[in-house]
Motif scaffolding. Sequence first.
Motif, short mmCIF file in Angstrom:
data_model
loop_
_atom_site.label_atom_id
_atom_site.label_comp_id
_atom_site.label_asym_id
_atom_site.label_seq_id
_atom_site.Cartn_x
_atom_site.Cartn_y
_atom_site.Cartn_z
N LYS A 202 0.95 -1.17 -0.42
CA LYS A 202 0.51 0.19 0.59
C LYS A 202 1.31 1.89 -0.10
N THR A 203 1.88 1.41 0.81
CA THR A 203 3.04 2.20 0.71
C THR A 203 3.15 2.29 -0.67
N THR A 204 4.16 1.59 -0.96
CA THR A 204 4.44 1.44 -2.24
C THR A 204 3.65 2.65 -3.34
N ALA A 205 1.98 1.95 -4.06
CA ALA A 205 0.95 2.32 -4.47
C ALA A 205 0.23 3.73 -3.84
N PHE A 206 0.94 4.25 -3.06
CA PHE A 206 0.85 5.38 -2.26
C PHE A 206 2.17 6.70 -2.93
N PHE A 207 2.93 5.88 -3.02
CA PHE A 207 4.25 6.57 -3.46
C PHE A 207 3.97 6.66 -4.77
N LYS A 208 3.62 5.86 -5.76
CA LYS A 208 4.24 5.72 -7.17
C LYS A 208 2.49 6.94 -7.29
N ASP A 209 1.30 6.66 -6.70
CA ASP A 209 0.50 7.96 -7.07
C ASP A 209 1.03 9.35 -6.63
N LYS A 210 1.72 9.64 -5.56
CA LYS A 210 3.24 10.90 -5.46
C LYS A 210 3.58 11.03 -6.77
N LYS A 211 4.11 10.12 -7.44
CA LYS A 211 5.16 10.01 -8.62
C LYS A 211 6.31 10.23 -7.45
N ILE A 212 6.72 9.33 -7.00
CA ILE A 212 7.61 9.26 -6.26
C ILE A 212 9.22 8.05 -7.44
N GLU A 213 9.62 8.32 -7.60
CA GLU A 213 10.06 7.64 -8.67
C GLU A 213 10.72 6.11 -8.24
N THR A 214 11.31 6.47 -6.59
CA THR A 214 11.65 4.99 -6.11
C THR A 214 10.76 4.71 -5.19
N ALA A 215 9.60 4.51 -5.99
CA ALA A 215 7.97 4.24 -3.92
C ALA A 215 8.65 3.60 -3.99
N ARG A 216 8.93 1.77 -3.61
CA ARG A 216 9.00 0.71 -3.94
C ARG A 216 10.31 0.50 -3.17
N LEU A 217 11.78 0.82 -3.45
CA LEU A 217 12.74 1.76 -2.65
C LEU A 217 12.61 2.47 -0.82
N ASP A 218 11.74 2.97 -1.38
CA ASP A 218 11.75 3.97 -0.67
C ASP A 218 10.67 2.98 1.08
#
Length: 293
Positions: free
Chosen positions: A9-25
């Motif tokens: 869920k965190t990875t998906a949320f970061f992707k929605d926020k256009k964070i390029e390194t969503a999974r790593l972050d």
Amino acid sequence: MKLKEILDKTTAFFKDKKIETARLDAELLLAHGLKLERIQLYLKFDQPMKDDELVILRELVRRRASGEPVAYILGYRDFFKYRFEVSPAVLIPRPETEHIIEEVLSWNSDKEASLGFMDLGCGSGCIGLTLLKEYPQAKLLAVDLSEKALEVASKNAEALGVADRVKFLHADAAQEDVLMSTYMGFVGKNKVDALVSNPPYIAHQDNQVEENVKKFEPNSALYADDNGLALLKSWSRIYGNHLSPSGLMLMEMGMSQGAAMKEHFNSLKIFNEINVVKDLASHDRVIRGVTHG
């Protein structure tokens, strides 16, 4: 809610926020919040999360979603082979700055050499302190205008076990007499074997700077006059004459500043070798000069 579900869920949320390194972050922040190594997350995918853990994780996620860099949230960034404490008082060490370390290692392969280093605008200390780790007989003068940055660098020197071989100086790098007398007193040499620096080199009008860099990182460490070239030119002009025979000067610069800095280094008439070091994206990254032997 289980750990894997939180991670996804965190990875998906970061992707929605256009964070390029969503999974790593997401992995880094969850591991940090749960006091685990990243690899341990995968061993605990089915572990239910406690309420107090969720409170901690939500705050970390909120900070990242606001644009705050992961390094500031974690409080550290790995650079070359070492870990450095960071805070908003210092620039976050970047992989492209490691080219400076690699160039020094190529210039002098004798790890037991008693070299004298000077690091101008040292920030976290990542460049100069890394060199002390690589050259266990070397000494360093590390200079910065920010007292808070020097506090961070001092902690890093202690953590790396090199505090006895570095002198931190709170000063404007333009104070030539102060720097050189301090260097000579601590290092015991009247010439600098290698000068390294990642100075402010971004033009004030540059509109390509990432918003979150401008928002969170110290502007005093980012911007310089003369289209970003002011400190690159003035520091190299001042300290070029203090380099040892076959001494080295390495300064990080912007991706379009190579031609201007090569012309400037040529105008100093002290270097036998001058070249522009490219980063992995083939952008200008470091201006390198070696003095006449």
